[in-house]
Design a protein around this motif. Structure first.
Motif, PDB file in Angstrom:
ATOM      1  N   ASN A 212       0.793  -0.937   0.109  1.00 44.36           N
ATOM      2  CA  ASN A 212       0.117  -0.010  -0.088  1.00 44.36           C
ATOM      3  C   ASN A 212       0.898   1.164  -0.050  1.00 44.36           C
ATOM      4  OD1 ASN A 212      -2.299  -1.482   0.109  1.00 44.36           O
ATOM      5  ND2 ASN A 212      -1.976  -1.746   2.369  1.00 44.36           N
ATOM      6  N   GLN A 213       2.039   1.151  -0.581  1.00 40.97           N
ATOM      7  CA  GLN A 213       2.851   2.274  -0.808  1.00 40.97           C
ATOM      8  C   GLN A 213       3.276   2.553  -1.953  1.00 40.97           C
ATOM      9  OE1 GLN A 213       4.772   1.743   3.582  1.00 40.97           O
ATOM     10  NE2 GLN A 213       6.109   3.330   2.623  1.00 40.97           N
ATOM     11  N   ILE A 214       2.592   1.996  -2.913  1.00 44.34           N
ATOM     12  CA  ILE A 214       2.950   2.583  -4.486  1.00 44.34           C
ATOM     13  C   ILE A 214       1.693   3.303  -4.949  1.00 44.34           C
ATOM     14  CG2 ILE A 214       3.233   1.481  -6.809  1.00 44.34           C
ATOM     15  CD1 ILE A 214       4.529  -0.834  -5.289  1.00 44.34           C
ATOM     16  N   GLY A 215       1.968   4.373  -5.644  1.00 44.82           N
ATOM     17  CA  GLY A 215       0.938   5.460  -6.320  1.00 44.82           C
ATOM     18  C   GLY A 215       0.990   5.473  -7.712  1.00 44.82           C
ATOM     19  N   ARG A 216       0.338   5.969  -8.326  1.00 51.23           N
ATOM     20  CA  ARG A 216       0.095   6.399  -9.627  1.00 51.23           C
ATOM     21  C   ARG A 216      -0.036   7.914  -9.950  1.00 51.23           C
ATOM     22  NH1 ARG A 216      -4.838   6.429 -12.505  1.00 51.23           N
ATOM     23  NH2 ARG A 216      -5.876   5.817 -10.779  1.00 51.23           N
ATOM     24  N   TYR A 217       0.568   8.396 -11.002  1.00 49.71           N
ATOM     25  CA  TYR A 217       0.604   9.836 -11.225  1.00 49.71           C
ATOM     26  C   TYR A 217      -0.562  10.099 -12.109  1.00 49.71           C
ATOM     27  CZ  TYR A 217       4.441  12.358  -9.202  1.00 49.71           C
ATOM     28  OH  TYR A 217       5.309  13.190  -8.064  1.00 49.71           O
ATOM     29  N   ASP A 218      -1.224  11.451 -11.845  1.00 50.50           N
ATOM     30  CA  ASP A 218      -2.285  11.753 -12.924  1.00 50.50           C
ATOM     31  C   ASP A 218      -1.521  11.796 -14.098  1.00 50.50           C
ATOM     32  OD1 ASP A 218      -2.904  14.704 -14.403  1.00 50.50           O
ATOM     33  OD2 ASP A 218      -4.424  13.760 -13.618  1.00 50.50           O
ATOM     34  N   ASP A 219      -2.458  11.321 -15.136  1.00 50.54           N
ATOM     35  CA  ASP A 219      -2.056  11.157 -16.608  1.00 50.54           C
ATOM     36  C   ASP A 219      -2.190  12.345 -17.802  1.00 50.54           C
ATOM     37  OD1 ASP A 219      -4.817  10.741 -17.078  1.00 50.54           O
ATOM     38  OD2 ASP A 219      -4.574   8.829 -17.956  1.00 50.54           O
ATOM     39  N   GLY A 220      -2.437  13.789 -17.071  1.00 57.24           N
ATOM     40  CA  GLY A 220      -2.744  14.826 -18.040  1.00 57.24           C
ATOM     41  C   GLY A 220      -1.785  14.861 -19.110  1.00 57.24           C
TER      42      GLY A 220
END
Length: 378
Positions: A212-220
């Motif tokens: 639970n410490q992996i994230g995903r960036y916004d894809d703008g």
């Protein structure tokens, strides 16, 4: 590639000569010069200030992977992990990987920014916003390398600030990833899906070690960003972002997770018997939030109000070392935010070095609460 093997490789081949946040060209030059013969080293260009930009080519397989680090000079964690990875390639267990792919690695794209410990290059330009103008020599170097090498995959290696959380949770985004958009509609193209599948494989491979410490960036979409530009040219591109882990401001723990992520990604790419992923696996990775301060002082008395104080460390290069200087950046209700460190003022005044109420932009390594000096240092 199981976690036990990854841990063994990392502890065996971690490069002791690289440590901390301030990594510059003179630190990696001896490592480049002493790489084994199966690594081909080339100077592929010069920086604004005339420093050499080198590439390292390794492997002889048909799948070509281009990766670059320290495009932003103050984002050095991935550079450490790259040299750990290069060192691990001498292990017999890595030979099949090198027979399946050819890697071209630019370990330090922005040597001037690295020496100055700044995001920008010597002309104060963000190279990750120069993909179209190609106004800077470092941008031209990377673009030329991309066109000549014609990679099947690209790894864009970066570091992110301590503010980032996994969604709105109290979990720091220790690693974050992105399959950049290929157009302004954020279309899920075949190229993007290939990058998404690699990210999904990394996420699955690290969850036992980094739950639970992996994230995903916004894809703008921003065509001026290198990842978006290369993705739009149909080269699956993966953004790696090295973030914060508890008490790891030197990013030495995170370095190990980046090392594992790189090998998991490569192993998935070359695997003939790939596990099947789809877009839902990628989208299940929570998007990054911004829920962290480095320090929060809770329940501080300000006249007739009880407020919280948000403090972030300012990274400054002093005497050839990175110093983390505490600075007050918010005085408000921070009940929806988290501190990597938290202090309870228990409805007391929080005073500065002059015994006055703390205020925005206050910089010092301590505060005073009930006549007790409390350190804000790491």
């Amino acid at each position: 590639m199981d976690n036990q093997l990854l841990n063994t490789l990392y502890t065996t081949y971690k490069v002791a000569a690289l440590y901390g946040r301030y990594i510059q060209l003179k630190d990696i030059a001896p490592l480049i010069n002493n790489l084994p013969e199966f690594c081909k080293v080339e100077v592929i260009g010069k920086s604004v200030l005339g420093e050499s930009i080198s590439s390292i080519t390794i492997g002889n397989g048909p799948i070509k992977v281009l990766m670059w680090s320290q495009m932003h000079g103050n984002e050095s964690t991935t550079t450490k992990a790259v040299f750990d990875m290069l060192n691990s390639f001498s292990d017999v267990s890595m030979q099949s990987l090198l027979e399946a792919c050819t890697l071209k690695i630019i370990p330090m794209l922005n040597p001037d920014g690295s020496a100055a410990y700044t995001r920008l290059n010597a002309n104060a330009v963000d190279l990750n916003r120069d993909a179209q103008d190609l106004s800077q020599p470092e941008s031209v170097v990377l673009n030329t390398c991309f066109k000549c090498f014609k990679p099947d995959y690209c790894f864009n290696l970066h570091g992110q600030r301590t503010m980032f959380s996994v969604g709105d949770t109290n979990k720091p985004a220790t690693l974050s990833f992105l399959s950049p958009s290929q157009d302004k509609h954020r279309s899920v193209t075949t190229t993007r899906q290939k990058a998404m599948h690699v990210i999904s494989a990394i996420n699955m491979g690290l969850q036992d070690d980094l739950p639970n410490q992996i994230g995903r960036y916004d894809d703008g979409f921003n065509i001026n960003c290198v990842g978006d530009a290369f993705q739009s040219l149909n080269s699956p591109t993966i953004l790696f972002e090295a973030g914060h882990y508890k008490d790891d401001y030197n990013r030495e723990v995170v370095r190990g997770f980046v090392f594992k992520a790189l090998l998991l990604a490569l192993n998935y790419i070359v695997s003939e018997d790939k596990q099947r992923f789809d877009v839902t696996h990628y989208n299940a990775i929570p998007e990054n939030g911004k829920r962290f301060y480095d320090v929060i002082i809770r329940n501080a008395q300000f006249k007739d109000q009880i407020l919280d104080i948000g403090i972030n460390y300012q990274e400054r290069l002093l005497n050839n070392a990175v110093k983390f200087m505490p600075k007050v950046v918010a005085i408000t209700d921070l009940s929806k935010f988290y501190g990597h460190k938290e202090i309870d003022a228990s409805h007391n005044n929080v005073l500065n070095h002059d015994n006055k109420l703390i205020s925005i932009d206050y910089e010092n390594d301590f505060v005073v609460i009930t006549n007790v000096k409390l350190s804000l240092n790491l």
